[in-house]
Design a protein around this motif. Sequence first.
Motif, short mmCIF file in Angstrom:
data_model
loop_
_atom_site.label_atom_id
_atom_site.label_comp_id
_atom_site.label_asym_id
_atom_site.label_seq_id
_atom_site.Cartn_x
_atom_site.Cartn_y
_atom_site.Cartn_z
N SER A 231 0.82 -1.22 0.00
CA SER A 231 0.00 0.00 0.00
C SER A 231 0.85 1.26 0.00
CB SER A 231 -0.94 0.00 1.21
OG SER A 231 -1.78 -1.13 1.18
N LYS A 232 1.89 1.27 0.83
CA LYS A 232 2.73 2.46 0.94
C LYS A 232 3.82 2.50 -0.14
CE LYS A 232 1.87 3.15 5.87
NZ LYS A 232 2.45 3.38 7.22
N GLY A 233 4.25 1.34 -0.58
CA GLY A 233 5.33 1.30 -1.56
C GLY A 233 4.88 1.32 -3.00
N TYR A 234 3.71 0.71 -3.27
CA TYR A 234 3.23 0.63 -4.65
C TYR A 234 1.93 1.41 -4.86
CZ TYR A 234 6.53 -3.09 -6.00
OH TYR A 234 7.66 -3.82 -6.31
N MET A 244 -2.36 5.23 -20.02
CA MET A 244 -2.62 4.26 -21.08
C MET A 244 -1.52 4.34 -22.14
SD MET A 244 -5.39 2.77 -20.10
CE MET A 244 -5.74 1.81 -21.58
N GLN A 245 -0.93 3.21 -22.46
CA GLN A 245 0.07 3.12 -23.53
C GLN A 245 -0.16 1.83 -24.31
OE1 GLN A 245 3.98 3.37 -21.74
NE2 GLN A 245 3.86 5.60 -21.45
N SER A 246 -0.32 1.98 -25.61
CA SER A 246 -0.56 0.83 -26.50
C SER A 246 -1.72 -0.03 -26.02
CB SER A 246 0.71 -0.03 -26.60
OG SER A 246 1.80 0.74 -27.06
N GLY A 247 -2.77 0.64 -25.55
CA GLY A 247 -3.96 -0.07 -25.13
C GLY A 247 -3.86 -0.70 -23.75
N GLN A 248 -2.75 -0.49 -23.06
CA GLN A 248 -2.56 -1.07 -21.73
C GLN A 248 -2.59 0.03 -20.67
OE1 GLN A 248 -2.34 -4.27 -20.88
NE2 GLN A 248 -2.44 -5.01 -23.00
N GLU A 249 -3.16 -0.30 -19.49
CA GLU A 249 -3.12 0.60 -18.35
C GLU A 249 -1.82 0.29 -17.62
OE1 GLU A 249 -3.20 3.11 -15.59
OE2 GLU A 249 -3.29 1.08 -14.79
N VAL A 250 -0.84 1.17 -17.75
CA VAL A 250 0.54 0.88 -17.35
C VAL A 250 0.67 0.50 -15.88
CG1 VAL A 250 2.86 1.85 -17.12
CG2 VAL A 250 1.50 2.34 -19.16
N TYR A 251 0.04 1.27 -14.98
CA TYR A 251 0.28 1.08 -13.55
C TYR A 251 -0.25 -0.26 -13.05
CZ TYR A 251 1.20 6.08 -13.91
OH TYR A 251 1.69 7.30 -14.27
N THR A 252 -1.43 -0.67 -13.51
CA THR A 252 -1.98 -1.94 -13.05
C THR A 252 -1.43 -3.11 -13.86
OG1 THR A 252 -3.93 -1.56 -14.44
CG2 THR A 252 -4.10 -0.98 -12.11
N ASN A 253 -1.07 -2.87 -15.11
CA ASN A 253 -0.50 -3.93 -15.93
C ASN A 253 0.83 -4.43 -15.36
OD1 ASN A 253 -0.71 -5.51 -18.46
ND2 ASN A 253 1.19 -4.46 -18.99
N MET A 324 4.74 9.95 -3.04
CA MET A 324 5.19 8.77 -3.76
C MET A 324 4.57 8.67 -5.16
SD MET A 324 7.34 6.77 -2.09
CE MET A 324 7.03 5.12 -2.71
N ILE A 325 3.68 9.61 -5.50
CA ILE A 325 3.01 9.56 -6.80
C ILE A 325 4.05 9.51 -7.93
CG2 ILE A 325 1.54 10.84 -8.40
CD1 ILE A 325 -0.01 9.65 -6.13
N ILE A 326 3.79 8.65 -8.90
CA ILE A 326 4.72 8.47 -10.02
C ILE A 326 4.72 9.70 -10.92
CG2 ILE A 326 5.09 7.20 -12.18
CD1 ILE A 326 4.10 4.70 -10.78
N LEU A 349 11.32 -3.52 -1.81
CA LEU A 349 10.19 -4.16 -2.47
C LEU A 349 10.64 -5.26 -3.43
CD1 LEU A 349 8.01 -1.00 -3.22
CD2 LEU A 349 7.53 -2.79 -1.54
N GLY A 350 11.82 -5.10 -3.99
CA GLY A 350 12.33 -6.11 -4.92
C GLY A 350 13.07 -7.25 -4.25
N ASN A 351 13.36 -7.10 -2.97
CA ASN A 351 14.15 -8.12 -2.27
C ASN A 351 13.44 -8.67 -1.03
OD1 ASN A 351 16.95 -8.19 -3.70
ND2 ASN A 351 16.50 -6.02 -3.52
N GLU A 352 13.62 -8.02 0.12
CA GLU A 352 13.09 -8.58 1.38
C GLU A 352 11.57 -8.81 1.34
OE1 GLU A 352 16.77 -6.16 2.54
OE2 GLU A 352 15.05 -5.93 1.20
#
Length: 370
Positions: A231-234, A244-253, A324-326, A349-352
């Motif tokens: 919740s706090k990190g992502y 939206m890029q190439s028909g995809q919703e980037v953040y949820t994809n 934290m907004i992208i 987020l990528g490790n522990e």
Amino acid sequence: MKKIIPSLFCAVVMCFSLIAFAGCGETKYSYAELQRDFETFVTENTFSANTDTGLFNENGYVEIKYANPKLVSAINNSANKQYMFTRLTNNLSSEQAVFEPALQASLLYVSKYISVKPASEIPTNVSTQLYNKFIELKSKASDLQNDIIKFNIRGDNFKADGAIEASFLNSLLQNYYQLIIIACDFSEKFIEVANEYILLDAPDNATGRVATGKIERFYLEKLTQNAISYSKGYLSTFYNQSLMQSGQEVYTNANTIKVLNDSLKLYYANQQNLEDFEKKYDSGEMNVLEKNVVQSYKTAQDYQEIFDLGYASFKNSYQKVDNMIIDPNEEFDPNSNIQAHKQIIKQYLGNEYVNMANFANEILKKVSLL
């Protein structure tokens, strides 16, 4: 002069009265009051045929219902992800399920153990701190329900691409995210209190069997921390944004919710099996499959120290980052303290975060083989 003295006297008395009132004005709450009022809160917000909004199912777990059929259709319409209604789904197999799973996971530990009679007396100041967080939770839950009711009132006039709906949804997503953060903070405080005053740390059996309930407590605590991390990190980076890029919703994809959703699916599928296994505390020697469960639990425990260090760094850095907004156009600046803290969060987020989820999930995978 005689007229002034009484006035001064009254002013002084009023001043002292205000000070006394301010000093004694905080309401104190016992833990029994929290138990009673949390149960009432869940009961009053359980969806039924007589209500048009609900936050919990009959098991006391988070399950949000939406009464407007057109809203439900928009939630299930994966072709229109840019309108962000799809993010309200509770389908744990969907990358669009980014809100409800986090709220579910954040409150599972509380739902499981809040009715337990404390092992030792909980100081009033501690129970009051916990109750005050519960008050915040109730208030924000009410805000979310009011937003849902707005969509119910729209009825057949609902349009997924409408300006009114976009305004309503923006408010809903804001309140939904804030509710998740409050739920995470409430649950983390509850776990702290539970570990100190409520739940006994019973010894393991001489046969190697783990004390009853100990493994499930461990798993649910990890789920809570997963909810906080996600919740706090992502979620904080995109909860009310769509790209939206190439028909995809980037953040949820990107499917950042997958770690949490997979853990929830495993828990729901194996909850009863885990409880049954732990109840065999006095059943003597373990077979090979049972030993595998205990070994997986101990392996996860062994990783705890490394995880705790990463988790502490993550929480510290999160506090240092105001927003934290992208920003898709943000360029990396090695001299920026903010970006340095964002890098720490990304590394955790990528490790522990992922590693501990994998270790914990391995326990339930072994349980599923019993």
